[in-house]
Scaffold this active site. Structure first.
Site, PDB file in Angstrom:
ATOM      1  N   GLU A 102       0.982  -1.137  -0.101  1.00  0.00           N
ATOM      2  CA  GLU A 102       0.153   0.016  -0.052  1.00  0.00           C
ATOM      3  C   GLU A 102       0.979   1.244  -0.233  1.00  0.00           C
ATOM      4  OE1 GLU A 102      -2.609   1.566  -0.429  1.00  0.00           O
ATOM      5  OE2 GLU A 102      -4.293   0.779   0.525  1.00  0.00           O
ATOM      6  N   ASP A 106      -4.130   5.002   6.715  1.00  0.00           N
ATOM      7  CA  ASP A 106      -4.413   6.403   7.302  1.00  0.00           C
ATOM      8  C   ASP A 106      -5.447   5.828   8.424  1.00  0.00           C
ATOM      9  OD1 ASP A 106      -5.066   9.192   7.239  1.00  0.00           O
ATOM     10  OD2 ASP A 106      -7.062   8.692   6.461  1.00  0.00           O
ATOM     11  N   PHE A 155      -1.915  16.281   4.846  1.00  0.00           N
ATOM     12  CA  PHE A 155      -2.263  15.780   3.906  1.00  0.00           C
ATOM     13  C   PHE A 155      -0.985  15.545   2.897  1.00  0.00           C
ATOM     14  CE2 PHE A 155      -3.898  14.771  -0.330  1.00  0.00           C
ATOM     15  CZ  PHE A 155      -4.743  13.918  -0.113  1.00  0.00           C
ATOM     16  N   ARG A 168       0.913  12.311  -8.200  1.00  0.00           N
ATOM     17  CA  ARG A 168       1.312  10.981  -8.014  1.00  0.00           C
ATOM     18  C   ARG A 168       2.843  10.758  -8.576  1.00  0.00           C
ATOM     19  NH1 ARG A 168      -3.005   7.377  -6.390  1.00  0.00           N
ATOM     20  NH2 ARG A 168      -5.012   7.946  -7.505  1.00  0.00           N
TER      21      ARG A 168
HETATM   22  P1  IMP Z   1      -7.608   4.186   5.033  1.00  0.00           P
HETATM   23  O1  IMP Z   1      -6.469   3.700   5.728  1.00  0.00           O
HETATM   24  O2  IMP Z   1      -8.707   3.156   4.803  1.00  0.00           O
HETATM   25  O3  IMP Z   1      -8.149   5.475   5.701  1.00  0.00           O
HETATM   26  O4  IMP Z   1      -7.306   4.673   3.524  1.00  0.00           O
HETATM   27  C1  IMP Z   1      -6.146   5.079   3.255  1.00  0.00           C
HETATM   28  C2  IMP Z   1      -5.964   5.585   1.889  1.00  0.00           C
HETATM   29  O5  IMP Z   1      -6.460   6.862   1.821  1.00  0.00           O
HETATM   30  C3  IMP Z   1      -4.654   5.474   0.993  1.00  0.00           C
HETATM   31  O6  IMP Z   1      -4.453   4.510   0.241  1.00  0.00           O
HETATM   32  C4  IMP Z   1      -4.829   6.788   0.220  1.00  0.00           C
HETATM   33  O7  IMP Z   1      -5.542   6.700  -1.156  1.00  0.00           O
HETATM   34  C5  IMP Z   1      -5.729   7.716   1.094  1.00  0.00           C
HETATM   35  N1  IMP Z   1      -4.894   8.584   1.760  1.00  0.00           N
HETATM   36  C6  IMP Z   1      -4.863   8.871   3.138  1.00  0.00           C
HETATM   37  N2  IMP Z   1      -4.031   9.679   3.490  1.00  0.00           N
HETATM   38  C7  IMP Z   1      -3.866  10.392   2.305  1.00  0.00           C
HETATM   39  C8  IMP Z   1      -2.715  11.613   2.078  1.00  0.00           C
HETATM   40  O8  IMP Z   1      -2.472  12.174   2.977  1.00  0.00           O
HETATM   41  N3  IMP Z   1      -2.650  11.838   1.033  1.00  0.00           N
HETATM   42  C9  IMP Z   1      -2.864  11.032  -0.068  1.00  0.00           C
HETATM   43  N4  IMP Z   1      -3.945   9.938   0.041  1.00  0.00           N
HETATM   44  C10 IMP Z   1      -4.165   9.537   1.300  1.00  0.00           C
HETATM   45 MG    MG Z   2      -5.069   4.147  -1.869  1.00  0.00          MG
END
Ligand code: IMP
Ligand code: MG
Length: 179
Positions: A102, A106, A155, A168
């Protein structure tokens, strides 16, 4: 309405730092899976740069690749623990060593659901590798087995991470500032 301008010029983690850390992770994975076959599962699209770099630092004889596209259901279903698999694996992972790759963890909601789904398919082992981790944001209890850098709750973009599909391609990690 004028367009919001973003400044992504401030480098948080440099290309050199990323490269060095990926090398260390690759060496650790190589050691952990000595004599074994390994399947790397990239979660599209954000994992692409990390996956591409990581795979070339793993010196096992057999490293295979597969990909998934997943999305968590909207924020209204925070507790539901459900994910939408938009593209599934082509590989049968039963009895295989799998590392899910991954870009960032987050809330952890996506990965903890995905982990459950994949465990039902009875792999030999299932590990998580992430380049970035925001532990302070966690809602679901998930800890990566291989982690590049822990970052604070801001972010960030670059090295696969996007803002509305942009940035990206940056070879470094930057934060996003609005002008
Ligand atoms: P989560 O852990 O289910 O909240 O999802 C994680 C996803 O949220 C990652 O794969 C990213 O696509 C997106 N994400 C979380 N934080 C960031 C960030 O700071 N920048 C860009 N994408 C983020
Ligand atoms: Mg992602």
């Amino acid at each position: 309405m004028s367009e919001v301008k973003y400044d992504v010029s401030e480098v948080l983690i440099s290309e050199e730092q990323l490269k060095q850390r990926v090398k260390e992770l690759g060496a650790q994975i190589t050691k952990d899976f000595e004599g074994e076959e390994l399947l790397l599962v990239g979660i599209l699209k954000g994992s692409v740069p990390f996956l591409a770099d990581l795979m070339r630092t793993i010196t096992l004889e057999t490293v295979k690749l597969d990909f998934m596209v997943v999305s968590s259901y909207g924020s209204g279903t925070v507790s539901s623990g459900k994910i939408n698999i938009k593209k599934d694996l082509e590989t049968d992972i039963r009895g295989k060593n799998v590392i899910v790759v991954e870009d960032i963890i987050d809330s952890g909601n996506t990965l903890s659901c995905l982990k459950e789904v994949l465990l039902q398919r009875e792999p030999k082992s299932l590990k998580i590798a992430t380049m970035l981790d925001k532990p302070s944001r966690r809602q679901s209890p998930i800890t990566p087995d291989y982690c590049g850098f822990a970052v604070e709750d801001k972010f960030i973009v670059g090295y696969g991470l996007d803002l509305d599909q942009k940035y990206r391609h940056l070879p470094y990690i930057s934060w996003v500032k609005t002008e």
